[in-house]
Design a protein around this motif. Structure first.
Motif, PDB file in Angstrom:
ATOM      1  N   PRO A 178      14.216  -3.289 -39.518  1.00  0.00           N
ATOM      2  CA  PRO A 178      13.468  -3.286 -40.783  1.00  0.00           C
ATOM      3  C   PRO A 178      13.836  -4.510 -41.629  1.00  0.00           C
ATOM      4  N   PRO A 179      12.892  -5.050 -42.386  1.00  0.00           N
ATOM      5  CA  PRO A 179      13.164  -6.236 -43.212  1.00  0.00           C
ATOM      6  C   PRO A 179      14.317  -5.997 -44.182  1.00  0.00           C
ATOM      7  N   GLY A 180      15.213  -6.955 -44.263  1.00  0.00           N
ATOM      8  CA  GLY A 180      16.333  -6.888 -45.195  1.00  0.00           C
ATOM      9  C   GLY A 180      17.500  -6.031 -44.731  1.00  0.00           C
ATOM     10  N   TRP A 196      19.466   2.329 -40.785  1.00  0.00           N
ATOM     11  CA  TRP A 196      19.766   0.937 -41.135  1.00  0.00           C
ATOM     12  C   TRP A 196      20.281   0.809 -42.561  1.00  0.00           C
ATOM     13  N   PHE A 197      21.148  -0.201 -42.784  1.00  0.00           N
ATOM     14  CA  PHE A 197      21.718  -0.496 -44.096  1.00  0.00           C
ATOM     15  C   PHE A 197      21.581  -1.987 -44.386  1.00  0.00           C
TER      16      PHE A 197
END
Length: 160
Positions: free
Chosen positions: A26-28, A76-77
């Motif tokens: 995922p973006p970022g 995700w982080f």
């Protein structure tokens, strides 16, 4: 991890679970927290990685618990620090069977049992019994406590 490389056929379920992981990050997002589960939906192991697919393939090759994995969940982080904090909290809260980081020494014993051929169901059964036992904090004795108490009592008992 064991010293012998696991055969690919023994870890096919983990390979299938890894293939089910989304291939795009995922973006970022920087670091993932991954959780592995067995057929009974017991949490076997969790960890963090920048590339969870690659890390799980390493587990598939070397980890004794890998052949029992049928499902993998990934979260995700945006920073590695956030992922590390979430990992510690998850290990503390859920006590995965085979995590040895941030946990007790029993994970090493469980790995040895699994390597010795003890069925994973028996390991889970014993672990459930152990989790139900009340935890008793160890009594730490300080040799200076009694001296401090006597000194404090002597000061309060002295007439003015």
């Amino acid at each position: 991890m064991s010293g012998k490389r696991r055969s690919a056929t023994r870890s096919t379920r983990l390979f299938a679970a890894v293939q089910a992981i989304a291939t795009t990050r995922p973006p970022g997002m920087v670091t993932a927290l991954y959780r592995t589960f067995d057929v009974g939906d017991h949490l076997l192991y969790l960890g963090i990685a920048n590339n969870p697919r690659s890390r799980l393939m390493e587990h598939a090759a070397w980890s004794v618990w890998a052949p029992h994995v049928v499902r993998v969940a990934v979260e995700w982080f945006s920073t590695r620090v956030e992922a590390e904090l979430a990992e510690r909290q998850a290990i503390s809260a859920h006590r995965p069977l085979f995590n040895s980081s941030h946990t007790d020494d029993r994970a090493h014993a469980r790995i040895k049992e699994l390597m010795a051929g003890v069925p994973i169901e028996e390991i889970f059964r014993r672990d459930e019994i152990e989790r139900r036992r009340p935890r008793v904090a160890p009594v730490v004795t300080d040799p200076f406590v009694s001296r401090r108490r006597r000194a404090a009592k002597a000061m309060t008992d002295t007439p003015a």
